[in-house]
Write a protein that holds these residues in place. Sequence first.
Motif, mmCIF file in Angstrom:
data_model
loop_
_atom_site.group_PDB
_atom_site.id
_atom_site.type_symbol
_atom_site.label_atom_id
_atom_site.label_comp_id
_atom_site.label_asym_id
_atom_site.label_seq_id
_atom_site.Cartn_x
_atom_site.Cartn_y
_atom_site.Cartn_z
ATOM 1 N N ARG A 112 -4.411 -2.675 -0.800
ATOM 2 C CA ARG A 112 -3.148 -2.234 -0.203
ATOM 3 C C ARG A 112 -1.979 -3.043 -0.771
ATOM 4 N NH1 ARG A 112 -3.357 -3.536 5.438
ATOM 5 N NH2 ARG A 112 -2.357 -5.463 4.830
ATOM 6 N N GLN A 113 -2.156 -4.355 -0.865
ATOM 7 C CA GLN A 113 -1.107 -5.224 -1.396
ATOM 8 C C GLN A 113 -0.843 -4.913 -2.877
ATOM 9 O OE1 GLN A 113 0.817 -7.399 0.412
ATOM 10 N NE2 GLN A 113 2.017 -7.401 -1.466
ATOM 11 N N THR B 130 -7.613 -4.843 2.037
ATOM 12 C CA THR B 130 -6.333 -5.506 2.296
ATOM 13 C C THR B 130 -5.655 -5.861 0.970
ATOM 14 O OG1 THR B 130 -7.081 -6.367 4.419
ATOM 15 C CG2 THR B 130 -5.243 -7.513 3.370
ATOM 16 N N ALA C 266 -10.112 2.009 6.329
ATOM 17 C CA ALA C 266 -8.797 1.412 6.554
ATOM 18 C C ALA C 266 -7.750 2.508 6.404
ATOM 19 C CB ALA C 266 -8.528 0.294 5.552
#
Length: 138
Positions: free
Chosen positions: A132-133, A129, A8
């Motif tokens: 990242r948050q 994901t 990613a």
Amino acid sequence: MHLFEYEAVFEADPDAVWKVWTDVARWPEWDVSKEVAQLDGPFEPGTRGWAKQRGNLGGAFTVTVVDPGRRWVTECPVPLGTVTFSHLLELAGPGCVRLVKRADVQGGSGPLLRLLAPRMRRDTAASFTALRQRVSDQ
């Protein structure tokens, strides 16, 4: 035997990503597959840990490689073999990072674990994901 690889790229400070990604006790806060995780010492080669995956039994792992801020590797014993998880953090342009997680298995468990690889890859995608948050929330 190769099980899966997932990567990613996203905007983030590499040091902030490294700090969250290697904070084993807090993995369950963003890693969708982890229910509990602990490390029995500093994040360095030779340190052992334990993690319980959601819906599965827990298992031991050992940190085998740490290249601070860039790469780390763990090995997990499984019946008739070992699973190796490699984690890579690279710069991917100004203000961006590239993360790669790769899993390989050695030994007789390979064919069985290969059946689980698609789920492991999906869990890694969801976890990246959430990672990242988590980093952007700090």
